[in-house]
Structures are given as C-alpha cells and as structure tokens.
Design a protein around this motif. Structure first.
Motif, PDB file in Angstrom:
ATOM      1  N   GLU A 294     -37.519 -16.497  17.839  1.00  0.00           N
ATOM      2  CA  GLU A 294     -37.777 -17.789  17.216  1.00  0.00           C
ATOM      3  C   GLU A 294     -38.052 -18.909  18.218  1.00  0.00           C
ATOM      4  OE1 GLU A 294     -38.608 -20.466  14.320  1.00  0.00           O
ATOM      5  OE2 GLU A 294     -38.345 -18.289  14.113  1.00  0.00           O
ATOM      6  N   ARG A 297     -41.626 -18.629  19.255  1.00  0.00           N
ATOM      7  CA  ARG A 297     -42.528 -18.976  18.147  1.00  0.00           C
ATOM      8  C   ARG A 297     -42.669 -20.488  18.023  1.00  0.00           C
ATOM      9  NH1 ARG A 297     -40.668 -15.541  12.874  1.00  0.00           N
ATOM     10  NH2 ARG A 297     -39.406 -14.043  14.019  1.00  0.00           N
ATOM     11  N   GLN A 298     -41.548 -21.185  18.134  1.00  0.00           N
ATOM     12  CA  GLN A 298     -41.585 -22.644  17.990  1.00  0.00           C
ATOM     13  C   GLN A 298     -42.430 -23.278  19.085  1.00  0.00           C
ATOM     14  OE1 GLN A 298     -37.522 -23.995  17.855  1.00  0.00           O
ATOM     15  NE2 GLN A 298     -37.124 -23.047  15.859  1.00  0.00           N
ATOM     16  N   GLU A 301     -46.076 -22.683  18.322  1.00  0.00           N
ATOM     17  CA  GLU A 301     -46.535 -23.582  17.262  1.00  0.00           C
ATOM     18  C   GLU A 301     -46.799 -24.978  17.805  1.00  0.00           C
ATOM     19  OE1 GLU A 301     -43.474 -23.157  14.361  1.00  0.00           O
ATOM     20  OE2 GLU A 301     -44.160 -21.172  13.700  1.00  0.00           O
TER      21      GLU A 301
END
Length: 350
Positions: A294, A297-298, A301
């Motif tokens: 995670e 991923r952040q 993004e």
C-alpha cells in the motif's frame, strides 16, 4: 461479409450507464476495420467495444470487418462502407494510416481514423497514444517488485515508446536493475513470444512486460504457471490473475473512440496527427495486485497525479535533494524532494 448492428440488447448490456443517446450532427454511420479479430481480449476487443459505445451514444448503425490486413481488402471494405452510407471509418492499427493516405481523396465525404500513424490528407486523422509515461510507471512497479533485479520486456517493435519508458522507469527506481528487451517483430506471433519468454525465465527474469497485444495473454498464462509477475498491456489484465498481474499499462481505446466520434459529430475533429495521454483520461495504470504494498501504491498514485497536472515524470525532478538512509515502515529508503517549487512527496527506492 459486412457485419451490421442495429441498437441491440447486447449493446445495452455492455454499455449500461453510458447515458441517453445523443442526437446526431455530422455523424451518420460508422465503420471499423480490424487487422485480425475482435475476439483477442485485448486490442481488437477494445476497438469493438469502442464501436458499440458509439452505436449506443448516437443511436446509429455501425459496421465492422475483420481480417483487414492488406490494402486491397481495405479498399474493398471502404467501398462497401461507402455504399452503405458510412461517413466515419476507424482503421484499428498504424498500418491503416498508409492505406488511408493512398485513397482517402476518392472519398471526400468519409473521414478516416487510424492509430499511431502519420495522417496526411484533409479527411484523415491519426490517433497517437503518448505511451512513454505509462511504460515509465510500469517500469517503476516492476523494479519495485523484482527480487532478482532482472526484468524482461517482450515487445512487438522497436518504435514502441512504452518500451523505452519502461526501461527508463525501472532504471530510475533501481539503478542496479537489468532490463532485457527483446522483440517479436509482430503483434500476434504467440510462438515466438513464448520462445523468448522461456529464454528470459531461464535467465532469471521475475517480472515480464509483454508489450504486444496479440500474444500477451498466453505469455501471462505461462508466467502464472511459474509463480512470477507481469505488467499487463493495453487492457487492465488483473482478471487474468491478480497475484500475477502487478498492474497494467492501459490504453482506453474504447473511450477514445467515443471521444473522437463526439468531436466529429460536433465538427470539431482535426485532421493530421493527434496525441493523447494520461491528461486526456485515455491512458492509465490498471488495478494494482494485492501483492503490491500500500505505501508504494500511494506514492505511485501521487506521481501519476502530479504527471497529469504538470506533465513531469519523477525523473524530471533531477535537481531534487536526496536524504539517503532514512527508512519507512516497509523497509524502503525514502528520498525526499526538497526543491521548494516541486512536489514534496517521497520517491520510494530499494
């Protein structure tokens, strides 16, 4: 045989939620030419879905023909489209730019669309995906997830900008990563692609980028058997195995079809070569695998959001000051960009 559609139930099922059909302006009927098939689950299927989106939105007749892989076949198909009142034709590939340039002047009432080519006449347009950035972000994901620091690209052709982007993104993320780039020489040569795959797997590659829409599905299935990873191509291919497909570099061809048809209908479609990227919402990364942590991923993004706003990729901030040696909660060194006018979010590196 020419395939023709009315406004049928299949369209409604596939395209539910697209809104009410629009009254037409310039657009009358639309034709689609594909070099292979609409059932390949990737490029051809996306073109077909784009055709159905146009049909549903404008409440018009649409036609398609498969196996259009020579100029003679294309000219015969266009002549048939013309007899049926088609005035917007999509040639679903870069080869159609050359065909359309050679005979489009014979059909002044038809506008011809091709992909990733060079449109030269007043009634021809080429739609070009700016694919470098999607490859760059895909390369970052691959380098982050690789344990062997050996990645492999199985590309169709040398001119594909996503291939260079993948290499640059991987190298930016991890300077020690090796990217083995090999070429099939065709979009659809399954046998050669799988032969290349066997060689790079034997060499220790643990993340593969099959950048060819006709063979990437069998490549993904074979990689899945070996318990390794891929970056999907053209479509969001997470449905082929969320533990295998880390993410996908997605070109939303169907959405671009609808956008172009809308521009044509409003007399706003330009001739020549048009370019589209993340900012146009027709390129994106696909769904992330649950294998991808995670925090990473952040950060990805954030990078994508910044690219959409500024047009700058992470390696464009080469004046950034790095703070090496800091560790985040998942054991990755964090490099912070301290330049006051640039984003202050971290770049995670191994």
């Amino acid at each position: 045989m020419l395939k023709r559609f009315g406004l049928i139930l299949l369209s409604l099922l596939l395209l539910g939620g697209c809104g009410q059909p629009l009254s037409t302006g310039e657009i009358e009927k639309v034709g689609l030419l594909v070099p292979e098939t609409i059932n390949d689950q990737v490029w051809g299927t996306k073109g077909y879905r784009g055709l159905l989106k146009i049909q549903s939105r404008f409440n018009i007749d649409v036609y398609y023909k498969e196996g259009m892989n020579s100029q003679a076949l294309v000219e015969d198909a266009v002549a048939e489209f013309d007899r049926n009142g088609v005035n917007l034709v999509f040639g679903h590939g870069n080869e159609y730019a050359v065909y359309f340039n050679s005979f489009s002047k014979k059909y002044p009432d038809i506008h011809f669309i091709s992909f990733n080519g060079d449109a030269k006449n007043d009634n021809t347009t080429s739609l070009n995906f700016e694919a470098y950035a999607m490859g760059f972000f895909g390369g970052m994901v691959a380098a982050h997830m690789s344990e062997s620091d050996y990645l492999a690209v199985i590309a169709a052709f040398e001119w594909q900008p996503e291939v260079e982007g993948f290499y640059e993104g991987a190298a930016f993320y991890n300077k020690d990563v090796e990217v083995d780039i090999r070429y099939v020489g065709h979009w659809d040569d399954h046998e050669k692609a799988l032969d290349i795959l066997g060689k790079v797997l034997n060499g220790g590659a643990d993340v593969i980028y099959p950048a060819g829409d006709g063979y990437n599905v069998p490549v993904i299935e074979k990689v899945k058997e070996n318990g390794l990873y891929v970056i999907g191509y053209i479509s969001d291919q997470s449905d082929l195995g969320e533990s295998t497909v880390l993410t996908s570099t997605v070109q939303h061809v169907d959405q671009l079809y609808e956008l172009v048809a809308s521009k044509y209908n409003a007399k706003d479609l330009k001739s020549g070569n048009l370019f589209f990227d993340f900012q146009d919402d027709v390129i994106s990364l696909g769904k992330f695998s649950p294998k991808v942590d995670e925090p990473f991923r952040q950060v990805m993004e954030m990078h994508i959001s910044n690219y959409k706003e500024t047009g700058k990729l992470p390696n464009d901030y080469d004046h950034a000051v790095s703070l090496s040696g800091q560790e985040d909660s998942v054991g990755l060194a964090v490099n912070w960009d301290l330049a006051p006018e640039e984003p202050s979010y971290p770049v995670l590196k191994k």
